[in-house]
Structure formats: C-alpha cells, structure tokens
Write a protein that holds these residues in place. Structure first.
Motif, PDB file in Angstrom:
ATOM      1  N   GLY A  23      16.447  51.551  55.678  1.00 28.84           N
ATOM      2  CA  GLY A  23      15.030  51.881  55.773  1.00 28.84           C
ATOM      3  C   GLY A  23      14.145  50.858  55.085  1.00 28.84           C
ATOM      4  O   GLY A  23      14.332  49.640  55.220  1.00 28.84           O
ATOM      5  N   ASP A  24      13.180  51.358  54.280  1.00 30.69           N
ATOM      6  CA  ASP A  24      12.250  50.472  53.577  1.00 30.69           C
ATOM      7  C   ASP A  24      12.685  50.184  52.141  1.00 30.69           C
ATOM      8  O   ASP A  24      11.970  49.514  51.390  1.00 30.69           O
ATOM      9  CB  ASP A  24      10.845  51.070  53.575  1.00 30.69           C
ATOM     10  N   SER A  25      13.860  50.665  51.749  1.00 25.13           N
ATOM     11  CA  SER A  25      14.309  50.494  50.356  1.00 25.13           C
ATOM     12  C   SER A  25      14.389  49.022  49.937  1.00 25.13           C
ATOM     13  O   SER A  25      13.976  48.682  48.814  1.00 25.13           O
ATOM     14  CB  SER A  25      15.672  51.167  50.160  1.00 25.13           C
ATOM     15  N   PRO A  26      14.924  48.092  50.786  1.00 23.07           N
ATOM     16  CA  PRO A  26      14.959  46.687  50.360  1.00 23.07           C
ATOM     17  C   PRO A  26      13.572  46.135  50.046  1.00 23.07           C
ATOM     18  O   PRO A  26      13.417  45.326  49.110  1.00 23.07           O
ATOM     19  CB  PRO A  26      15.592  45.976  51.555  1.00 23.07           C
ATOM     20  N   TYR A  27      12.570  46.569  50.789  1.00 24.22           N
ATOM     21  CA  TYR A  27      11.204  46.080  50.536  1.00 24.22           C
ATOM     22  C   TYR A  27      10.725  46.514  49.154  1.00 24.22           C
ATOM     23  O   TYR A  27      10.246  45.687  48.360  1.00 24.22           O
ATOM     24  CB  TYR A  27      10.255  46.599  51.626  1.00 24.22           C
ATOM     25  N   SER A 103       0.513  57.741  63.794  1.00 22.84           N
ATOM     26  CA  SER A 103      -0.060  57.036  64.944  1.00 22.84           C
ATOM     27  C   SER A 103      -1.420  56.433  64.630  1.00 22.84           C
ATOM     28  O   SER A 103      -1.813  55.416  65.211  1.00 22.84           O
ATOM     29  CB  SER A 103      -0.174  57.981  66.147  1.00 22.84           C
ATOM     30  N   LYS A 104      -2.166  57.031  63.692  1.00 22.16           N
ATOM     31  CA  LYS A 104      -3.482  56.500  63.360  1.00 22.16           C
ATOM     32  C   LYS A 104      -3.391  55.234  62.520  1.00 22.16           C
ATOM     33  O   LYS A 104      -4.236  54.344  62.605  1.00 22.16           O
ATOM     34  CB  LYS A 104      -4.305  57.554  62.605  1.00 22.16           C
ATOM     35  N   ARG A 105      -2.386  55.162  61.679  1.00 20.69           N
ATOM     36  CA  ARG A 105      -2.273  54.039  60.754  1.00 20.69           C
ATOM     37  C   ARG A 105      -1.305  52.950  61.227  1.00 20.69           C
ATOM     38  O   ARG A 105      -1.317  51.848  60.709  1.00 20.69           O
ATOM     39  CB  ARG A 105      -1.818  54.536  59.374  1.00 20.69           C
ATOM     40  N   ARG A 106      -0.469  53.285  62.197  1.00 20.25           N
ATOM     41  CA  ARG A 106       0.568  52.335  62.619  1.00 20.25           C
ATOM     42  C   ARG A 106      -0.049  51.066  63.203  1.00 20.25           C
ATOM     43  O   ARG A 106      -0.855  51.129  64.123  1.00 20.25           O
ATOM     44  CB  ARG A 106       1.496  52.974  63.652  1.00 20.25           C
ATOM     45  N   PRO A 107       0.342  49.872  62.699  1.00 16.12           N
ATOM     46  CA  PRO A 107      -0.143  48.614  63.280  1.00 16.12           C
ATOM     47  C   PRO A 107       0.337  48.471  64.728  1.00 16.12           C
ATOM     48  O   PRO A 107       1.440  48.916  65.079  1.00 16.12           O
ATOM     49  CB  PRO A 107       0.492  47.547  62.388  1.00 16.12           C
ATOM     50  N   GLN A 108      -0.473  47.874  65.570  1.00 22.12           N
ATOM     51  CA  GLN A 108      -0.111  47.710  66.975  1.00 22.12           C
ATOM     52  C   GLN A 108       1.138  46.857  67.153  1.00 22.12           C
ATOM     53  O   GLN A 108       1.857  46.986  68.147  1.00 22.12           O
ATOM     54  CB  GLN A 108      -1.279  47.086  67.745  1.00 22.12           C
ATOM     55  N   SER A 109       1.419  45.973  66.194  1.00 24.64           N
ATOM     56  CA  SER A 109       2.572  45.081  66.302  1.00 24.64           C
ATOM     57  C   SER A 109       3.897  45.778  66.007  1.00 24.64           C
ATOM     58  O   SER A 109       4.967  45.203  66.218  1.00 24.64           O
ATOM     59  CB  SER A 109       2.415  43.887  65.358  1.00 24.64           C
ATOM     60  N   VAL A 110       3.828  47.005  65.493  1.00 24.52           N
ATOM     61  CA  VAL A 110       5.038  47.742  65.121  1.00 24.52           C
ATOM     62  C   VAL A 110       5.321  48.810  66.170  1.00 24.52           C
ATOM     63  O   VAL A 110       4.475  49.672  66.427  1.00 24.52           O
ATOM     64  CB  VAL A 110       4.881  48.389  63.737  1.00 24.52           C
ATOM     65  N   PRO A 111       6.500  48.768  66.820  1.00 27.04           N
ATOM     66  CA  PRO A 111       6.827  49.790  67.829  1.00 27.04           C
ATOM     67  C   PRO A 111       6.760  51.195  67.240  1.00 27.04           C
ATOM     68  O   PRO A 111       7.144  51.433  66.089  1.00 27.04           O
ATOM     69  CB  PRO A 111       8.254  49.422  68.247  1.00 27.04           C
ATOM     70  N   SER A 112       6.291  52.126  68.041  1.00 31.05           N
ATOM     71  CA  SER A 112       6.067  53.486  67.546  1.00 31.05           C
ATOM     72  C   SER A 112       7.360  54.205  67.178  1.00 31.05           C
ATOM     73  O   SER A 112       7.353  55.124  66.366  1.00 31.05           O
ATOM     74  CB  SER A 112       5.304  54.308  68.590  1.00 31.05           C
ATOM     75  N   ASP A 113       8.477  53.792  67.766  1.00 33.23           N
ATOM     76  CA  ASP A 113       9.740  54.482  67.502  1.00 33.23           C
ATOM     77  C   ASP A 113      10.617  53.746  66.493  1.00 33.23           C
ATOM     78  O   ASP A 113      11.803  54.056  66.363  1.00 33.23           O
ATOM     79  CB  ASP A 113      10.520  54.679  68.808  1.00 33.23           C
ATOM     80  N   LEU A 114      10.058  52.794  65.780  1.00 33.59           N
ATOM     81  CA  LEU A 114      10.888  52.002  64.864  1.00 33.59           C
ATOM     82  C   LEU A 114      11.335  52.809  63.654  1.00 33.59           C
ATOM     83  O   LEU A 114      12.486  52.752  63.240  1.00 33.59           O
ATOM     84  CB  LEU A 114      10.129  50.746  64.413  1.00 33.59           C
ATOM     85  N   GLY A 115      10.451  53.554  63.033  1.00 32.02           N
ATOM     86  CA  GLY A 115      10.804  54.284  61.818  1.00 32.02           C
ATOM     87  C   GLY A 115      10.772  53.372  60.599  1.00 32.02           C
ATOM     88  O   GLY A 115      10.191  52.283  60.610  1.00 32.02           O
ATOM     89  N   LEU A 116      11.420  53.813  59.526  1.00 32.54           N
ATOM     90  CA  LEU A 116      11.443  53.041  58.281  1.00 32.54           C
ATOM     91  C   LEU A 116      12.335  51.811  58.434  1.00 32.54           C
ATOM     92  O   LEU A 116      13.464  51.907  58.921  1.00 32.54           O
ATOM     93  CB  LEU A 116      11.952  53.903  57.130  1.00 32.54           C
ATOM     94  N   ALA A 117      11.825  50.667  57.973  1.00 30.72           N
ATOM     95  CA  ALA A 117      12.588  49.421  58.101  1.00 30.72           C
ATOM     96  C   ALA A 117      12.012  48.383  57.161  1.00 30.72           C
ATOM     97  O   ALA A 117      10.932  48.556  56.574  1.00 30.72           O
ATOM     98  CB  ALA A 117      12.550  48.920  59.548  1.00 30.72           C
ATOM     99  N   THR A 118      12.760  47.313  56.990  1.00 26.34           N
ATOM    100  CA  THR A 118      12.294  46.142  56.248  1.00 26.34           C
ATOM    101  C   THR A 118      12.341  44.944  57.189  1.00 26.34           C
ATOM    102  O   THR A 118      13.373  44.686  57.828  1.00 26.34           O
ATOM    103  CB  THR A 118      13.171  45.873  55.016  1.00 26.34           C
ATOM    104  N   ASN A 119      11.220  44.222  57.290  1.00 24.84           N
ATOM    105  CA  ASN A 119      11.119  43.090  58.202  1.00 24.84           C
ATOM    106  C   ASN A 119      11.202  41.786  57.414  1.00 24.84           C
ATOM    107  O   ASN A 119      10.538  41.620  56.385  1.00 24.84           O
ATOM    108  CB  ASN A 119       9.791  43.143  58.972  1.00 24.84           C
ATOM    109  N   VAL A 120      12.037  40.875  57.883  1.00 24.70           N
ATOM    110  CA  VAL A 120      12.159  39.560  57.255  1.00 24.70           C
ATOM    111  C   VAL A 120      11.654  38.528  58.261  1.00 24.70           C
ATOM    112  O   VAL A 120      12.312  38.261  59.272  1.00 24.70           O
ATOM    113  CB  VAL A 120      13.614  39.252  56.856  1.00 24.70           C
TER     114      VAL A 120
END
Length: 548
Positions: A23-27, A103-120
C-alpha cells in the motif's frame, strides 16, 4: 532471424513504477528517513555489490492534497532520491503517494481503482537496464534507510510493479566505428533516404535535423511517428521513435587520449529512442522486454540498410556500457531496405524536371553539378553561368525538386540526384552537338530559329537518352534512331509503351519541321535491359504497340 550481432545497451529510461503490495506504507516510512536527515542530505556514500554510489535525498511539496484523515498541513510531500554510480550511471527517483482518494479528491492522473500504493517516478535513469532499475530501487533505499538509522521493511518496493506502471521514454544504443558511421549521415545516407521516403505521408509529422557543428554527424535526429515506423517494417504496427546519431558535447579530435589510451568517445552513438510524444501514450512496463526487442531490431536494421556490417564486432567500438564483443540474446528479424523507392521517386522527379528546362535552368543545374563537392554559392553560380543573381534565384525556385538553397548555399537534394545529373549532362553534351548539326543541315534554318524549332525533338532525345545515327551521305537517308534508357524508370521499357514513346518522338520530329516520312521509315533500336535490344521500322512499331 539472426542473433549474431552485438547486444545494444540502455542509455536513458523515464517512467514510473507503482507498487501496491504494501500500500502506501513505503511512502510514509520514507518520510521518516528524510526527517532523520533533517529534511535532506547530500553525498551519502552507499556500496552495492562493490559499486560506490553517491546519493542525495530531499523533498519537495507536490500538487496532491492529503486525505482528511492524514495529519498533514498543506499538500503532500514528494521525496527525491538521486544516486550517481560509477561510469556515469544515474538513478534519480521521486517517491509519490497514491492514497485511494475519494472521487472528489482523486487526481485525474490516478486510476480510480488503484487503491493504496506507492509510486516511484523514474526521472531520467542513465546507463541502467530496466531490470537493473527494478533491482536497485529497494536495495538503494534500504541502504540509505540504514544510514539514517530508520527501519525499512526488506520487502518494500520489491516484487512485480503494478500493471499501471509505465515507460514514457527509453533509448538503447550501440557505438559505431566513426568510419562506418559516416555512411549513416552522409547526404545519401540512410537517415536522408528514410526522410525522403516517409516525409510526404499525409497525417504524419516527420522531423529531420542535422547538426554538423564540430563534425559531420555531430547530432543528427530523425523523429518518426508510429505510422512512419510501421511503413519501414512490413510486420505490423510499431512504436514511433527517434533515430539518433550523435557525438558527446565536446567532440574528440583524436582516437587516443593524451595517455595513449583508445578513447571510445571518438566514435559516435547510434540510438533508437521511444518517446511517449511520438505514440498514443506511454508503454506498459510489464511489456518492457518487447520494447527492448523492437528498439534493438530497429537499430540493427538501420545499420544493415546503411550497408554497415552487424555481424562480429569490427563495425563497433566498446565503451563502459556497450560491449562490442557481447553477442545479443535477442533474435531480431532483418527486413529489406524500404528506401529504394526513394531512388525511383527522385529519378521520376528528375525526368519531369529535365524535360521542361529552359537554357537558364539547364545552365544553373549544370553549374551546380560541375562544382567540387556538389555545392556552391548563388554569387559564384551567377559568375559561372553569366546569369544575374536574381535570375539564378528564380531558376532555383523552379529547380526546387532537385536543388536545395540554404542561405544562398546551393546543393543537390541527394548525391544520387547529383550523379544522375552528371550522367545526363555528359549525354547531353554528345547528343546536343550531333543533333544540332543534323537539324542545321536538314532544316537549313537561321541558328536563331534553331532552339524554337528543335526544342521538342531535343526534349524527346533527352528524355529517352536517344540519338539519331547517320547511315548515308544525307542525314535523312537510311535514318536509324537508337534509344538508350539512362534513367532507372526507363531501364526496362516494356513492349506495351514502345508505341507511345515513338508516337511522342514522331510528333516532336514533326514539330522540329522535319519530314514525317523520314521518321516513319527510320529503323529504331531499343535497349530493353539485360543487354537485349528490339528493333523495327518506326511506323510499324507505332502501329503494333500503340497504346490501347
């Protein structure tokens, strides 16, 4: 298929790898590492498998909002990690949050079904293969966390990146021997030929730039969108890419260094670069091996089309990352050179242009053809031909299909066109002298009328490389016409168009004021290729092979 060629090397890669296993733990944990370094630190020394890396870490405030539950004031931070390895290896990363926003806060660049993640985000990794990048990221961050005294889970950012991971830019290269590489960037080289083959494609934007600042081939680039690359290879749709031939910023003047060692940077790189902007979008990271194959296959085929041997290592020079002696593990397909059509097209242009030349145009074309190197300035051309500068410029506009004019410097669009014009000039010198003498004898006209009355006949002789041969005391007795095809378009004249060619000749003969009966009775000898000829009386050939 062949694999007997050097393995290409990765030059630069951009993209982003998204990890979801933790999820987002590494971030958030990496934020603690940065805090331990008081917001950032430079020159952190890290040793990985005996290679020394010098690392800088820090942060920037990004454009993403936190969730209401996050204890963060303002926008979320993004964390920079820039690692410099040996021999100009570079791993610059940007660690970003993916927080399963509403849905109100999600950035358009992030897929709606992604869930918690860390992006490198891979900013611009240099001299690292894709699998090296995946392997280095978790090990590099673990080593840095250890330096900071912060716990780091050994499985963070390991495993297979999420399917949403993408590559946005990817270049592979090999280093070609400078002597061989000149074939790529010369005026009739493969870059020019590909540009002329593909540039007139409707709906495609093809850009060719040639910078010869310090050496020919200093930086030549050919940008080809998807449609253009697919035209080069007949096996289906391919990715748009940029072909590159380039030297380092400071071009080496000698193949050896001051210490007497061989300097690989004396020789240029040949690169194939995938760019998101030349395609419909980024390339899936989980299909990066397919893109590696395509980039290497493109490079090897371009070398083959340039007639540079790809088997063995004699055409290549090793550097710190490219090994000319390492055989590739990839079997790449070799395709036929797609550019011979360029030659046929250029010669077709040459034919249509030459048949409508005035004396002024012919003088200027011959003036450029006869110069050393096939290039001259407008002022020199005016002096050579005795035409005014303004007249020369008008002629150059008419000759734009054959000649290039860059700031007054005039040259042929290709070496092939220059060679063909030289051949034609030699042919014209012989034909014009003989034809002028015959027409003068036959018509007994004032020389001032000669051009007006003989122009059509002369054009026919020129177009088909023909000559009128005297067999008797008078030029009109026992006439023989020999047609030699001097341009590729007419080297294999089919019987179907013989009648059309001769009918055109008969009309031209009559326009020149000559007796049509003499032409009808003339024996015509045609070169039909492979040393073969066909002959017959003109009138019979016209009747037998008349169009339709």
């Amino acid at each position: 298929m062949t694999a007997d060629h050097p393995a290409t090397a990765a030059h630069e890669i951009r993209g982003y790898l998204t990890y979801t296993d933790h999820g987002d733990s590494p971030y958030w944990q990496w934020g603690k590492v940065i805090e331990a370094f008081n917001g950032g630190r430079k020159e952190i020394n890290v040793d990985l498998d005996g290679e020394r890396w010098v690392v800088s870490v820090g942060y920037q405030v990004g454009g993403l909002e936190p969730r209401p539950s996050d204890a963060v004031d303002g926008n979320l931070r993004e964390y920079r990690v820039t690692a410099h390895g040996e021999e100009e290896r570079k791993l610059p990363l940007l660690i970003q949050p993916r927080l399963d926003w509403s849905s109100k806060r999600r950035p358009q660049s992030v897929p709606s079904d992604l869930g918690l993640a860390t992006n490198v985000k891979l900013e611009q990794c240099v001299n690292l293969d894709p699998d090296e990048i995946e392997n280095l990221i978790p090990r590099m961050m673990s080593a840095i966390a250890t330096k900071a005294g912060v716990d780091w889970h050994p499985d963070y950012l390991t495993g297979t990146p999420h399917e949403y991971s993408r590559c946005t830019q990817y270049e592979r290269y090999l280093r070609a021997n400078r002597e061989y590489a000149r074939k790529i960037v010369r005026s009739d080289g493969i870059f020019h030929r590909l540009f002329h083959l593909l540039a007139d494609q409707e709906g495609s934007k093809i850009v060719f730039s040639a910078d010869n600042r310090d050496v020919v081939g200093y930086n030549h680039q050919l940008q080809l969108p998807t449609r253009a690359v697919s035209e080069m290879f007949p096996d289906g749709t391919r990715h748009g890419m940029q072909l590159k031939h380039y030297h380092p910023e400071h071009v080496r003047k000698d193949e050896k260094t001051d210490d007497g060692e061989l300097d690989p940077l004396y020789h240029p790189k040949l690169g194939a670069l995938f760019k998101k902007g030349l395609n419909d979008g980024a390339h899936p990271w989980n299909e990066i091996d397919d893109l590696t194959q395509e980039l290497e296959e493109t490079l090897i085929n371009v070398l083959e089309w340039a007639e540079i041997p790809t088997k063995g290592s004699g055409s290549f020079v090793s550097d710190w990352h490219f090994d000319a002696n390492e055989r590739s593990e990839l079997d790449v397909a070799l395709f036929d050179d797609p550019t011979p059509a360029v030659e046929a097209s250029q010669e077709s242009v040459l034919i249509s242009t030459m048949t409508r030349l005035s004396n002024r145009d012919q003088d200027i074309l011959e003036g450029v053809a006869m110069t050393d190197g096939g290039s001259t300035h407008v002022d020199e051309l005016a002096d050579e031909t005795d035409w005014s500068t303004s007249t020369v410029y008008r002629a150059l506009r008419k000759l734009g299909d054959l000649l290039e004019n860059e700031n007054g410097n005039v040259s042929f669009i290709s070496q092939k066109i220059r060679d063909r014009v030289n051949e034609l000039v030699d042919q014209l010198d012989e034909t014009v002298e003989a034809t002028t003498r015959i027409i003068e004898d036959t018509l007994q006209v004032d020389p001032r009328d000669l051009e007006r009355k003989g122009r059509a006949w002369q054009n026919w002789l020129t177009r088909y490389g023909a000559e009128l041969i005297r067999d008797g005391e008078q030029p009109t007795e026992n006439a023989k016409i020999r047609v030699r095809e001097i341009l590729n378009t007419y080297k294999s004249v089919s019987y179907d168009n013989v009648g059309e060619v001769l009918e055109y000749g008969r009309i031209s003969w009559i326009k020149a004021g000559r007796d049509p009966a003499t032409f009808d009775d003339a024996i015509v000898v045609f070169d039909v290729g492979n040393g073969n000829t066909m002959s017959g009386k003109a009138s019979r050939l016209i009747e037998q092979y008349a169009p339709g």
